[in-house]
Structure formats: C-alpha cells, structure tokens
Enzyme design. Structure first.
Site, PDB file in Angstrom:
ATOM      1  N   SER A 172      -1.612 -65.684  30.627  1.00  0.00           N
ATOM      2  CA  SER A 172      -1.516 -64.191  30.853  1.00  0.00           C
ATOM      3  C   SER A 172       0.239 -64.084  30.784  1.00  0.00           C
ATOM      4  CB  SER A 172      -2.038 -63.594  32.181  1.00  0.00           C
ATOM      5  OG  SER A 172      -3.401 -63.748  32.179  1.00  0.00           O
ATOM      6  N   CYS A 227      -9.055 -59.260  35.825  1.00  0.00           N
ATOM      7  CA  CYS A 227      -7.710 -58.970  35.380  1.00  0.00           C
ATOM      8  C   CYS A 227      -7.652 -58.389  33.948  1.00  0.00           C
ATOM      9  CB  CYS A 227      -6.934 -60.373  35.235  1.00  0.00           C
ATOM     10  SG  CYS A 227      -5.129 -59.940  35.143  1.00  0.00           S
ATOM     11  N   GLN A 282      -9.586 -54.530  33.044  1.00  0.00           N
ATOM     12  CA  GLN A 282      -8.972 -53.341  32.319  1.00  0.00           C
ATOM     13  C   GLN A 282      -9.666 -52.737  31.113  1.00  0.00           C
ATOM     14  OE1 GLN A 282      -4.695 -54.966  31.947  1.00  0.00           O
ATOM     15  NE2 GLN A 282      -4.496 -54.996  33.883  1.00  0.00           N
ATOM     16  N   GLY A 315       0.779 -56.909  34.749  1.00  0.00           N
ATOM     17  CA  GLY A 315       1.765 -55.806  34.736  1.00  0.00           C
ATOM     18  C   GLY A 315       1.324 -54.483  34.398  1.00  0.00           C
ATOM     19  N   TYR A 316      -0.229 -54.405  34.341  1.00  0.00           N
ATOM     20  CA  TYR A 316      -0.830 -53.048  33.966  1.00  0.00           C
ATOM     21  C   TYR A 316      -1.902 -52.904  35.020  1.00  0.00           C
ATOM     22  CZ  TYR A 316       1.616 -53.055  29.373  1.00  0.00           C
ATOM     23  OH  TYR A 316       2.557 -53.070  28.396  1.00  0.00           O
ATOM     24  N   HIS A 333      -7.371 -62.558  40.991  1.00  0.00           N
ATOM     25  CA  HIS A 333      -8.083 -63.687  40.350  1.00  0.00           C
ATOM     26  C   HIS A 333      -8.864 -64.371  41.550  1.00  0.00           C
ATOM     27  CE1 HIS A 333      -6.016 -63.996  36.500  1.00  0.00           C
ATOM     28  NE2 HIS A 333      -5.127 -63.311  37.076  1.00  0.00           N
ATOM     29  N   GLU A 382     -10.727 -66.862  40.936  1.00  0.00           N
ATOM     30  CA  GLU A 382     -10.800 -68.244  40.737  1.00  0.00           C
ATOM     31  C   GLU A 382      -9.623 -69.117  41.292  1.00  0.00           C
ATOM     32  OE1 GLU A 382      -8.264 -66.738  37.689  1.00  0.00           O
ATOM     33  OE2 GLU A 382      -9.993 -66.136  38.711  1.00  0.00           O
TER      34      GLU A 382
END
Length: 360
Positions: A47, A249, A253, A293-294, A333, A335
C-alpha cells in the site's frame, strides 16, 4: 564515512540528513506512519507504492531483517526516512541488516532527519511530494515536485499469476483478489480453515465465478481507488452473484465505488497501528492498524448500505455493511501485522457468513 543527503519538500522546506540504503535520486509522495513496531511490515506493505515513508518512532533497524515477517515479496515504497538507524541489530530471529536489505531492493533511505518536525509539517500542510537528492539545492524546484503523481499503483503491485494456499481440514474456498494484498490476510484465512486462491487484480467476474468460491476477499492496496475503473466494473458484476464478500482498505473503497458511492483524498491519511475506530451499532472503540490516504464519503453510500464503523478522531467512514448482498468491508486492517488484534474477529464473521450462505 557518512554521506549527506537532502529531502526537499514541495512547500520549499529542505531537511538535511545522511544516506543509507540505495543511493539514487527519487521523487515520491511523502507520508508518515505512527506505528511503534513492525518496521519490516511497513517496508513490505504494497500500500506504500510510490510513497516516501517517514517513521515517527525514532529507532529503526534494531531487530534487523526477518523475512518471515514480510508482508510481500519485496518493498513497493519509493524511499524511507528515519530519525535513528540502528546499524548493529540484535535479535535471535535476525537474518540480515536493514542497510543491505534496502540496497538489494533499490530503496534509498535517510537517517538523522528531524522526523518530529517533518511529521508536524505534513500534518499541518497535508501530504505533499518530496525529493531525495545528494547535492544541496540552491532553491527547491517546487513546480517539478508538484507534477509527480502516484499512478497505475494496483497494476504495479498485484500478483502476476494465480496462486493457491491450502488449509488443513479446509471447509471453505475463498478467492482473494490481490490489489496489493498483505500476506497476513491469507494467513488469517488459512488458519481458519479456508483454501485460498489468490488472483491478479485483472481477473474478471466470470473468471472468479468459474473458481466456485464460497467467499470473496477484496484486499488492501495502494493509490487512488477511482483510478481502477475496470476493477470497479467487474466488482459491480460480482455483486450480482450474492457471494459472501469481505473487503479491507482499498477493497472497502472499491466495493463502495462499485455501488455508486464516492471517495475523497484525506489531508494526510491514517497510517499507524493506533487508530481508533468506533463501531456504530455498539459505540465500542477498537484500536486498529491503518494505512490509507483515501476514504469513502459516507453521505454518498446507497440506500442498500450503512456505515458500520467511523474513525473516532475525524469521523470518516471506517466500515460499510450491505443489505442487498452478503458483504461487509472495513477501512482498517483486522489482520494487523504488526499491530493490535482487536478486530481479528471480523475474519470469524466472514467465516460465519459463508457458513450461513452455504446452509441457506
């Protein structure tokens, strides 16, 4: 002999430090992470593609390099910034040193930087581009820095071909769509009795259906989610199949975008292992690991979805549950490697969802 290096920010600030890792000039998007453990997981998290990562925790490298802790086969970040670089690690699992690892993977790094000041600057100004150079500039070239943009992120980090991971006494088959997946997602599924088939991000809805999954896992990943229009279109088709789906994550989105929601870029994002997420239904706060970041704009969610988690700091959307299909997603996250394990129960929720769907 220590070699001086310079970090030039888009806003004109210049930070002087010393070089380690690979020696090469780069431009990237500057971000910071507040994680206090797990620098190896940070370095190998896909990421971070296209980004210069600043660690707020001051001492990095003290337990060396441990390949079994990696979250991907190789790092995807552009460069690495630390306050103190430990050159003599001490750990019984240590299998190498940070400097060599960075050199082998072509990642430049700086130490001796005032990371506290740098982080405050990013926090106030927002995420910006930056450049690492080894010649002190007379004046920053702000215009050339502003032109840099992270693009084709998912295509750059997804797996090249399909791969399978078998579980002992496995009961379920999960297709993990790899948008830049952290390996611990697969580990969490396998240890819960799931056979996992990891597929590239370009895999179509028909190809996923042909694998006859009991469930679909949408992984984390880098970049602007709206850039992935082909993936979004395929997810929209997959949703019609009503296959139990769990997104993390970027996967969170992308599924929201496939249902008509919108996303926005955050000022400096959420990156670290201490982000509080509030479960809307119960009001309980969980400490989570995050790297994004989004964010999904909650007000744009369709009537067939509702916000399940919100960030306790800024109120942004941290989770969505869908009522028109067996699907839920989270921005954080569960995990969490390294990081808190507060929300690992969400994997159990996914298992139960597959069980109920198979028994229906």
């Amino acid at each position: 002999m220590e070699k001086k290096a310079y970090l030039i920010l888009e806003n004109g600030d210049i930070y002087e430090g010393f070089a380690f890792g690979a020696e090469k000039e780069i431009v990237g998007e500057l971000v910071f992470t507040t994680a206090m453990t797990g620098y190896l997981e940070t370095l190998t998290d896909p990421s971070y593609f296209g980004q210069i990562v600043c660690q707020t925790f001051p001492l990095i490298g003290n337990y060396g390099v441990i390949p079994s802790d990696f979250e991907s086969r190789k790092p995807a970040l552009k460069a690495y910034i630390v306050r103190e670089w430990c050159q003599q690690p001490s750990n019984f699992r240590c299998d190498g040193v940070l400097d060599t690892f960075l050199k082998e993977n072509g990642i430049p790094a700086l130490y001796g930087i005032d990371t506290r000041c740098l982080t405050k600057t990013v926090r106030e100004y927002g995420v910006m581009n930056a450049k690492i150079t080894y010649t002190k500039p007379s004046a920053p070239d702000a215009e050339s820095l502003k032109s840099y943009k992270v693009t084709e992120a998912v295509k750059s980090v997804t797996c090249e071909k399909q791969e399978s991971f078998e579980a002992e006494n496995g009961q379920y088959h999960v297709v993990l769509m790899d948008f830049g997946a952290k390996q611990n997602i697969c580990r969490e599924l396998v240890k819960r009795g799931c056979h996992v088939t990891v597929v590239p991000s370009s895999t179509t809805a028909e190809q996923v259906k042909a694998l006859h999954p009991d469930g679909i896992m949408l992984s984390n990943g880098p970049g602007d989610p709206q850039e992935n229009q082909e993936i979004i279109a395929q997810l929209k088709l997959l949703c019609e199949e009503k296959i139990p789906t769990f997104g993390i994550c970027l996967g969170h989105q992308l599924l929201a975008l496939s249902q008509g929601a919108k996303t926005q870029k955050l000022k400096y994002g959420h990156r670290g292992a201490n982000q509080p997420a509030t479960e809307v239904r119960t009001g309980r706060v969980y400490i989570t690991s995050q790297n994004h970041g989004y964010a999904v704009i909650a007000d744009t969610l369709p009537d067939t979805a509702y916000e399940s988690f919100v960030n306790a700091n800024d109120g942004t959307c941290e989770g969505v549950t869908y009522t028109n299909m067996p699907a839920f997603t989270v921005q954080f996250h569960p995990e969490a490697c390294g990081g808190p394990l507060d929300t690992s129960f969400l994997f159990d929720k996914f298992i139960k969802m597959m069980e109920e769907n198979n028994n229906a």
